[in-house]
Write a protein that holds these residues in place. Structure first.
Motif, PDB file in Angstrom:
ATOM      1  N   TYR A 100      25.987  13.603 -18.737  1.00 50.08           N
ATOM      2  CA  TYR A 100      27.144  14.512 -18.628  1.00 50.08           C
ATOM      3  C   TYR A 100      27.782  14.896 -19.964  1.00 50.08           C
ATOM      4  CZ  TYR A 100      30.923  16.109 -16.385  1.00 50.08           C
ATOM      5  OH  TYR A 100      31.956  17.438 -16.144  1.00 50.08           O
ATOM      6  N   GLN A 101      28.155  14.603 -21.212  1.00 49.91           N
ATOM      7  CA  GLN A 101      28.071  14.628 -22.028  1.00 49.91           C
ATOM      8  C   GLN A 101      27.773  15.824 -23.091  1.00 49.91           C
ATOM      9  OE1 GLN A 101      29.305  11.228 -23.965  1.00 49.91           O
ATOM     10  NE2 GLN A 101      30.442  10.330 -23.194  1.00 49.91           N
ATOM     11  N   ARG A 102      27.057  15.320 -23.128  1.00 50.65           N
ATOM     12  CA  ARG A 102      25.498  16.642 -23.323  1.00 50.65           C
ATOM     13  C   ARG A 102      25.503  18.309 -23.199  1.00 50.65           C
ATOM     14  NH1 ARG A 102      22.188  15.642 -27.467  1.00 50.65           N
ATOM     15  NH2 ARG A 102      22.618  13.505 -28.194  1.00 50.65           N
ATOM     16  N   ILE A 103      25.598  17.983 -21.334  1.00 50.40           N
ATOM     17  CA  ILE A 103      25.762  18.639 -20.352  1.00 50.40           C
ATOM     18  C   ILE A 103      26.998  19.792 -20.922  1.00 50.40           C
ATOM     19  CG2 ILE A 103      23.013  17.942 -18.755  1.00 50.40           C
ATOM     20  CD1 ILE A 103      25.003  17.875 -17.166  1.00 50.40           C
ATOM     21  N   THR A 104      27.681  19.505 -21.129  1.00 51.44           N
ATOM     22  CA  THR A 104      29.369  19.966 -20.994  1.00 51.44           C
ATOM     23  C   THR A 104      29.271  20.197 -22.577  1.00 51.44           C
ATOM     24  OG1 THR A 104      30.472  17.472 -20.686  1.00 51.44           O
ATOM     25  CG2 THR A 104      29.721  18.755 -18.229  1.00 51.44           C
ATOM     26  N   SER A 105      28.564  19.520 -23.523  1.00 55.79           N
ATOM     27  CA  SER A 105      28.642  20.052 -24.987  1.00 55.79           C
ATOM     28  C   SER A 105      28.769  21.055 -25.152  1.00 55.79           C
ATOM     29  CB  SER A 105      28.291  18.731 -25.458  1.00 55.79           C
ATOM     30  OG  SER A 105      28.107  19.508 -26.753  1.00 55.79           O
ATOM     31  N   SER A 106      29.718  21.886 -26.294  1.00 54.03           N
ATOM     32  CA  SER A 106      29.739  23.165 -27.524  1.00 54.03           C
ATOM     33  C   SER A 106      29.075  22.578 -28.071  1.00 54.03           C
ATOM     34  CB  SER A 106      31.042  23.844 -26.608  1.00 54.03           C
ATOM     35  OG  SER A 106      31.848  22.973 -26.883  1.00 54.03           O
ATOM     36  N   SER A 107      28.947  21.586 -28.453  1.00 50.95           N
ATOM     37  CA  SER A 107      28.511  21.618 -30.295  1.00 50.95           C
ATOM     38  C   SER A 107      27.296  21.762 -29.947  1.00 50.95           C
ATOM     39  CB  SER A 107      28.821  19.932 -30.625  1.00 50.95           C
ATOM     40  OG  SER A 107      27.315  19.999 -31.392  1.00 50.95           O
ATOM     41  N   PRO A 108      26.642  22.697 -30.775  1.00 51.46           N
ATOM     42  CA  PRO A 108      25.213  23.041 -31.136  1.00 51.46           C
ATOM     43  C   PRO A 108      24.502  21.862 -31.501  1.00 51.46           C
ATOM     44  CG  PRO A 108      26.846  24.722 -32.396  1.00 51.46           C
ATOM     45  CD  PRO A 108      27.263  23.264 -32.238  1.00 51.46           C
ATOM     46  N   ASP A 109      24.943  20.628 -31.712  1.00 49.19           N
ATOM     47  CA  ASP A 109      23.626  19.874 -32.377  1.00 49.19           C
ATOM     48  C   ASP A 109      23.840  19.248 -31.360  1.00 49.19           C
ATOM     49  OD1 ASP A 109      24.008  20.844 -34.591  1.00 49.19           O
ATOM     50  OD2 ASP A 109      25.239  19.570 -35.698  1.00 49.19           O
ATOM     51  N   LEU A 110      24.942  18.992 -30.297  1.00 46.81           N
ATOM     52  CA  LEU A 110      24.313  18.222 -29.029  1.00 46.81           C
ATOM     53  C   LEU A 110      24.472  18.172 -27.589  1.00 46.81           C
ATOM     54  CD1 LEU A 110      28.316  15.742 -29.645  1.00 46.81           C
ATOM     55  CD2 LEU A 110      25.816  14.831 -30.023  1.00 46.81           C
ATOM     56  N   GLN A 111      24.629  19.616 -28.159  1.00 43.88           N
ATOM     57  CA  GLN A 111      24.829  20.727 -26.250  1.00 43.88           C
ATOM     58  C   GLN A 111      23.064  20.567 -25.365  1.00 43.88           C
ATOM     59  OE1 GLN A 111      25.755  23.943 -27.013  1.00 43.88           O
ATOM     60  NE2 GLN A 111      24.055  25.588 -26.116  1.00 43.88           N
TER      61      GLN A 111
END
Ligand code: HEC
Length: 231
Positions: A100-111
């Motif tokens: 869930y953190q990844r699909i809502t992240s706005s950081s290009p490295d994590l998103q």
């Protein structure tokens, strides 16, 4: 010496026994990962097989990512057990869940999906959030299968979006085929490739590539195609 040995054995047996009965599953609490199939679909429940797996197949199991061949990050999303064994989901707690953190992240490295791929929309993110909050169960429902008076905007678009959108959209769709709007979907409906692929007919590559639609969804799309594909 023998006395101590007997005592030691006794203590060991007690410990093993004690531990064993502690770890016995409680028959009243079902295993949260156990597959359950309900006759009815509840409006308030998000189902793994009906709602979540289609999105994962299309947006995360794309080639070179979390598909069975590549299994990036040891996560194969098309299979419930493999998904849960990746430890990216904390049952009941979306905020603690890496997925869930990844699909809502706005950081290009994590998103996730990575920049450049088709992103999930808010409806899809909300479904995943609710499914995790409800315990990330391995559940499926049957429900009633409506096949009358289906049109693209109210019924078909959402099925295609979830099952096909991640691979057949964005900048570089698989097979060069876009399935993002009514005219693109109608074109493959007319040339026979839509039903050919989702029914895995001879001469067609089965779609959605990994896994399949539910019988109801295949029936709904067939009914819509035979009814001249109303918009
Ligand atoms: C995981 C990625 C993925 C998903 C999801 C996916 N496709 Fe495909 N699709 C592909 C790839 C890859 C190809 C190209 C295959 C090839 O040419 O070898 C393809 C090709 C096709 C083709 C042309 C091939 C043919 O046999 O006519 C159609 C039509 C198609 N897809 C329809 C769909 C539909 C409809 C869905 C949703 C139900 C879907 N696809 C979901 C990856 C996907």
């Amino acid at each position: 010496m023998e006395y101590y040995f007997k005592l030691f054995t006794l203590v060991l047996v007690l410990i093993l026994f004690g531990c064993n009965s502690d770890s016995d599953p409680d028959p009243d609490t079902p295993d949260p990962g156990e597959y359950t199939l309900s006759e009815d679909c509840s409006q308030d429940t998000v189902y793994f097989v009906n709602d979540i797996r289609p999105i994962l197949i299309s947006y995360c199991a794309t080639s070179g990512c979390h598909d069975p061949v590549t299994s990036e990050g040891d996560m194969i999303v098309v299979n419930y057990n493999s998904l849960m064994n990746s430890n990216k989901i904390v049952r009941g707690n979306p905020m603690e869940s890496q997925l869930y953190q990844r699909i809502t992240s706005s950081s290009p490295d994590l998103q996730m999906p990575p920049p450049g791929e088709v992103p999930l929309n808010t409806r899809q993110i909300d479904l995943i959030e609710t499914w995790i909050a409800q315990g990330a169960r391995n559940n499926e429902c049957i429900g009633e299968c409506e096949t009358e008076n289906l049109n693209y905007n109210d019924h078909i678009a959402v099925i295609i979006k979830d099952y096909c959108g991640g691979c057949h959209g964005g900048n570089d769709p698989e097979g060069g085929l876009f399935l993002e709007n009514y005219f693109q979907v109608r074109a493959v409906g007319m040339d026979g490739r839509l039903l050919g692929t989702i029914r895995a007919q001879q001469g067609h590559i089965p779609m959605p590539f990994y896994g399949s639609m539910t019988d109801c969804e295949v029936d709904q799309i067939a009914a819509w195609v035979f009814n001249d594909m109303p918009e």
